[in-house]
Design an enzyme around this catalytic site. Structure first.
Site, PDB file in Angstrom:
ATOM      1  N   CYS A  76     -23.817  -3.731 -34.297  1.00  0.00           N
ATOM      2  CA  CYS A  76     -24.325  -5.047 -33.892  1.00  0.00           C
ATOM      3  C   CYS A  76     -23.333  -6.176 -34.036  1.00  0.00           C
ATOM      4  O   CYS A  76     -23.163  -6.990 -33.121  1.00  0.00           O
ATOM      5  CB  CYS A  76     -25.611  -5.377 -34.633  1.00  0.00           C
ATOM      6  SG  CYS A  76     -25.429  -5.722 -36.407  1.00  0.00           S
ATOM      7  N   ASP A 123     -29.152  -9.914 -27.180  1.00  0.00           N
ATOM      8  CA  ASP A 123     -28.810  -8.941 -28.215  1.00  0.00           C
ATOM      9  C   ASP A 123     -28.304  -7.670 -27.531  1.00  0.00           C
ATOM     10  O   ASP A 123     -29.091  -6.843 -27.077  1.00  0.00           O
ATOM     11  CB  ASP A 123     -30.026  -8.643 -29.088  1.00  0.00           C
ATOM     12  CG  ASP A 123     -29.699  -7.718 -30.252  1.00  0.00           C
ATOM     13  OD1 ASP A 123     -28.552  -7.246 -30.344  1.00  0.00           O
ATOM     14  OD2 ASP A 123     -30.601  -7.463 -31.078  1.00  0.00           O
ATOM     15  N   HIS A 171     -28.628  -7.652 -39.384  1.00  0.00           N
ATOM     16  CA  HIS A 171     -28.492  -7.543 -37.936  1.00  0.00           C
ATOM     17  C   HIS A 171     -28.138  -8.917 -37.377  1.00  0.00           C
ATOM     18  O   HIS A 171     -28.581  -9.945 -37.909  1.00  0.00           O
ATOM     19  CB  HIS A 171     -29.783  -7.034 -37.284  1.00  0.00           C
ATOM     20  CG  HIS A 171     -29.663  -6.893 -35.797  1.00  0.00           C
ATOM     21  ND1 HIS A 171     -28.795  -6.007 -35.213  1.00  0.00           N
ATOM     22  CD2 HIS A 171     -30.273  -7.545 -34.772  1.00  0.00           C
ATOM     23  CE1 HIS A 171     -28.878  -6.112 -33.898  1.00  0.00           C
ATOM     24  NE2 HIS A 171     -29.762  -7.032 -33.607  1.00  0.00           N
TER      25      HIS A 171
END
Length: 281
Positions: free
Chosen positions: A73, A127, A110
């Site tokens: 991420c 994202d 995250h």
């Protein structure tokens, strides 16, 4: 202050196979987001082999663009943030606690992005770094608006002062993926979280190979030596990979990762139970 790095946008666009209009519009954001998710896999090979990914902008570009690799991420979303800013979007870097259906309070490990599109009345959540269960396209930062994305659906809902990203999981209805606030996070926050995820003894990314790719109609992921493919028609295929050579062959030919053929992964741990749903940091 964030150090300036001049991204090679031509190289990045070639890496993800994108040739749209280079303007800060909703159409550009949407198509870029999908192209990135489809074009650059989620993977933690560097961590499994004992390394800690660098989050320096030049290193992110080198790894994900020039070396033909993927990342997790922090790598994906920080690279994507730099691309969006270079195109004229306003970007706020955010952090989230992964839930994946659990009520346990997990660390804020995250990262995701709030993106301002000129002329739009509200920001969008982007994202590109969650892996096979994550967004294909940005979501408007509006509560309760369901967004069909290929064969999948997502929405944002409020929980007190939190925003929750939810998706439909099997026959269970809406399922919370992670929770976040709109508080801006800085580079140092991601450096600390990145080090924790890459080095902490209990981190699932330190000992378990996780490589994932997403598309509008199919998701595929490798967890250690188990390959799982989930398709939009509801079918699911699982297959054990016999050795490192078969793992590498799939990573190179099916997942598009450029890895040395002599790469040796740590022996996978014994599984007492079936693997959990794929989960981002």
């Amino acid at each position: 202050m964030r150090h300036l790095h001049h991204l090679d946008l031509d190289a990045y666009f070639a890496r993800i196979g994108w040739s749209g209009e280079r303007a800060p519009t909703w159409a550009t954001l949407r198509s870029l987001h999908l192209a990135h998710v489809v074009g650059i896999p989620f993977e933690n090979v560097e961590i499994v082999l004992g390394g800690v990914p660098s989050l320096a902008p030049a290193d992110l570009e080198d790894k994900l663009v020039r070396q033909g690799r993927g990342g997790y991420c922090f790598e994906h979303n920080l690279l994507f943030a730099g691309v969006l800013e270079a195109l004229g979007f306003g970007v706020t870097r955010l952090a989230a606690r992964v839930r994946m259906g659990s009520d346990a309070i997990r660390p804020m490990t995250h990262t995701l992005l709030a993106v301002e599109v000129p002329g739009e009345a509200h920001p969008y959540i982007a994202d590109v770094g969650f892996g096979s269960g994550g967004l294909l396209e940005p979501l408007p930062l509006l509560p309760g608006v369901a967004s069909p994305q290929g064969a999948w659906r997502f929405r944002l809902v409020r929980e007190d002062d939190l925003w929750l990203l939810q998706t439909v999981y099997g026959g269970q209805g809406w399922f919370t993926v992670y929770a976040f606030t709109l508080e801006r996070r800085e580079s140092v926050d991601f450096e600390v979280a990145n080090w924790y995820v890459a080095t902490h003894p209990s981190s699932p990314f330190r000992h378990t190979l996780r490589v994932q790719r997403s598309g509008p109609h199919e998701r595929a992921y490798i967890e250690d030596r188990l390959l799982t493919v989930v398709r939009s028609d509801g079918s699911r295929e699982e297959r054990e990979l016999k050795d490192d050579h078969e793992v590498l062959r799939l990573l190179v030919h099916d997942f598009g990762l450029l890895l040395p053929w002599d790469t040796v992964f740590p022996a996978p741990p014994e599984r007492a139970h079936p693997p959990a749903r794929p989960e981002e940091s």
